[in-house]
Each structure stands twice: as structure tokens, then as C-alpha cells.
Scaffold this motif. Structure first.
Motif, PDB file in Angstrom:
ATOM      1  N   SER A   1      19.402  -5.070 -20.760  1.00  0.00           N
ATOM      2  CA  SER A   1      18.776  -6.066 -21.535  1.00  0.00           C
ATOM      3  C   SER A   1      19.517  -7.607 -20.845  1.00  0.00           C
ATOM      4  O   SER A   1      20.313  -7.798 -20.605  1.00  0.00           O
ATOM      5  CB  SER A   1      19.810  -5.361 -23.164  1.00  0.00           C
TER       6      SER A   1
ATOM      7  N   CYS B   1      14.723  -4.817 -21.812  1.00  0.00           N
ATOM      8  CA  CYS B   1      14.958  -4.366 -23.327  1.00  0.00           C
ATOM      9  C   CYS B   1      14.980  -6.179 -22.943  1.00  0.00           C
ATOM     10  O   CYS B   1      16.392  -6.202 -23.287  1.00  0.00           O
ATOM     11  CB  CYS B   1      15.629  -4.035 -23.722  1.00  0.00           C
TER      12      CYS B   1
ATOM     13  N   GLU C   1      14.131  -1.269 -15.984  1.00  0.00           N
ATOM     14  CA  GLU C   1      13.216  -1.673 -17.507  1.00  0.00           C
ATOM     15  C   GLU C   1      14.195  -2.573 -17.818  1.00  0.00           C
ATOM     16  O   GLU C   1      15.339  -2.280 -17.846  1.00  0.00           O
ATOM     17  CB  GLU C   1      12.827  -0.770 -18.474  1.00  0.00           C
TER      18      GLU C   1
ATOM     19  N   PHE D   1      11.091  -5.430 -30.364  1.00  0.00           N
ATOM     20  CA  PHE D   1      11.681  -5.790 -28.808  1.00  0.00           C
ATOM     21  C   PHE D   1      10.487  -6.024 -27.959  1.00  0.00           C
ATOM     22  O   PHE D   1       9.722  -5.245 -28.318  1.00  0.00           O
ATOM     23  CB  PHE D   1      12.920  -5.178 -28.701  1.00  0.00           C
ATOM     24  N   LYS D   2      10.812  -6.349 -27.192  1.00  0.00           N
ATOM     25  CA  LYS D   2       9.613  -6.293 -25.547  1.00  0.00           C
ATOM     26  C   LYS D   2      10.484  -5.711 -25.027  1.00  0.00           C
ATOM     27  O   LYS D   2      11.959  -5.366 -24.932  1.00  0.00           O
ATOM     28  CB  LYS D   2      10.000  -7.954 -25.170  1.00  0.00           C
ATOM     29  N   LEU D   3       9.718  -4.469 -24.620  1.00  0.00           N
ATOM     30  CA  LEU D   3      10.442  -3.998 -22.805  1.00  0.00           C
ATOM     31  C   LEU D   3       9.478  -4.555 -21.681  1.00  0.00           C
ATOM     32  O   LEU D   3       8.037  -4.452 -21.475  1.00  0.00           O
ATOM     33  CB  LEU D   3      10.169  -2.500 -22.689  1.00  0.00           C
TER      34      LEU D   3
ATOM     35  N   ARG E   1      16.025  -9.521 -25.148  1.00  0.00           N
ATOM     36  CA  ARG E   1      16.044  -9.727 -26.725  1.00  0.00           C
ATOM     37  C   ARG E   1      16.388 -11.133 -26.689  1.00  0.00           C
ATOM     38  O   ARG E   1      17.355 -11.535 -24.855  1.00  0.00           O
ATOM     39  CB  ARG E   1      17.260  -9.122 -27.087  1.00  0.00           C
TER      40      ARG E   1
END
Length: 209
Positions: free
Chosen positions: A134, A50, A48, A25-27, A52
């Protein structure tokens, strides 16, 4: 219908955006402001995200046999809970490429995870599973399948380290598991509740077509 949302995309201002992690995943780390209901603009806040992509879930149903086909696999998000991390779920998968048709993904994942062909596919709902942190977005479908002679088996793509067990279950048994909390993941809960609300209309629609 009364308009619910006073604000939209243009009422959030991204001050900065940094890619903090780039793995499975990218953060992203964001600094942003947004318009407040009481007027004016918020202070700059840190969040932050996430990152997806879009995903598809399919509730596989045989109306002739009154049975579901559902899959079981381990989920790391449940490792620190008293329940088993192996969960009974819908067939599901991510859109691998930008612009990929969710319907194509539904058919592909159903073959990969359950070895079944979808005869008819009906959209259920679209939703954000966890929009507080997310970007993931789900599209759920109900897929008509033929479960005659189908029993428990193992599926999954070896290169993706998938280890998936297929279960063929009576509708009443699955609904009982839902009520008892045995089925405890959002995707399956949402799909099964939709099914209970729309079962008669769904079966009539499939029969007519």
C-alpha cells in the motif's frame, strides 16, 4: 549518524504499470526490477499496489483532566477476526485534495468526528502502515482539547456513511487497554506509545506556549 540506505528511488525500475481497479481505492499492477544487495539487478517481478493517499490521525488529549477523547467505528478489515470489528481509534481522515495541509485536515476531522476544537497541535510521527502493498502514508499529531463537560456522543458525516461514537476516557484506563490488547489498531498503538514516551515533555511544551 551512519547512513542506512545504500539505494534510493532511482534504483527501482518500473517496467510497466496498469490500473487494475478504480473504486474507493485504486489497485495497480506493476512489473519492476530493483538493485540487489549482492550486486546486479533482480529479475522482473509482479506486484499489486493498493493506491491510497496521505492520511492524518489525531490523539486528542486534555492535560488538565488527564483524559483522552477517542472514537469508535466499524472497520471491515477486522470482519474475519474473533475480536469485534468496532475499534477504538484516533480521530483520522484522508487528505481529500492534492496539496491539502495536513494540519487543516487534523482540525477538520476533529470537528467532524468529535465535535471538538484543537487548541494546540503537536506533530508525533510519520509512517507507512503497510508499505509491502500500500502507498498510504500517515501523519500523527497530538491535539490539546478541552474535555470539561464532554461525554459520549455520536458524530460523523452522513453523506460519507460515518457512524462514529466519541468516548472520553482516563489516560490510565486507555494505557491499560493498550497493554491488554483491547486497542489493536496500528495508528492508536503507535500514538499511545509515543505519548507514553513523550508525555512530560509534551505537557511542559504546551504549558510554556
Amino acid at each position: 549518524m551512519t547512513q542506512l540506505h545504500e539505494y534510493g528511488q532511482d534504483d527501482v525500475s518500473i517496467q510497466s504499470e496498469t490500473l487494475a481497479y478504480n473504486g474507493f481505492f485504486k489497485l495497480k499492477q506493476l512489473k519492476l526490477t530493483f538493485k540487489r544487495f549482492v550486486g546486479g539487478e533482480s529479475a522482473v517481478i509482479d506486484r499489486e499496489l493498493c493506491v491510497r493517499g496521505d492520511a492524518v490521525g489525531v490523539l486528542l488529549y486534555d492535560p488538565a483532566l488527564q483524559k483522552f477523547a477517542m472514537v469508535e467505528q466499524v472497520r471491515i478489515g477486522a470482519l474475519n477476526r474473533p475480536c469485534s470489528p468496532w475499534m477504538l481509534e484516533l480521530v483520522a481522515g484522508m487528505l481529500d485534495k492534492e496539496g491539502e495541509d495536513p494540519v487543516d485536515v487534523a482540525h477538520r476531522e476533529t470537528m467532524e468526528e468529535a465535535g471538538l476544537n484543537i487548541e494546540q497541535l503537536t506533530p508525533m510521527v510519520e509512517y507507512f502502515p503497510s508499505p509491502g502493498g500500500s502507498s498510504e502514508f500517515f501523519r500523527l499529531y497530538c491535539g490539546k482539547v478541552d474535555l470539561q463537560g464532554v461525554s459520549s456522543d455520536i458524530f460523523g458525516v452522513e453523506e460519507e456513511h460515518e457512524d462514529i461514537r466519541l468516548h472520553v476516557l482516563d489516560v490510565d484506563d486507555v494505557v491499560a487497554m493498550l497493554k491488554q490488547g483491547v486497542i489493536n489498531n496500528a495508528m492508536s498503538i503507535i500514538a499511545l506509545q509515543w505519548f507514553q514516551l513523550n508525555r512530560q515533555e509534551l505537557e511542559q511544551q504546551w504549558q510554556a506556549s
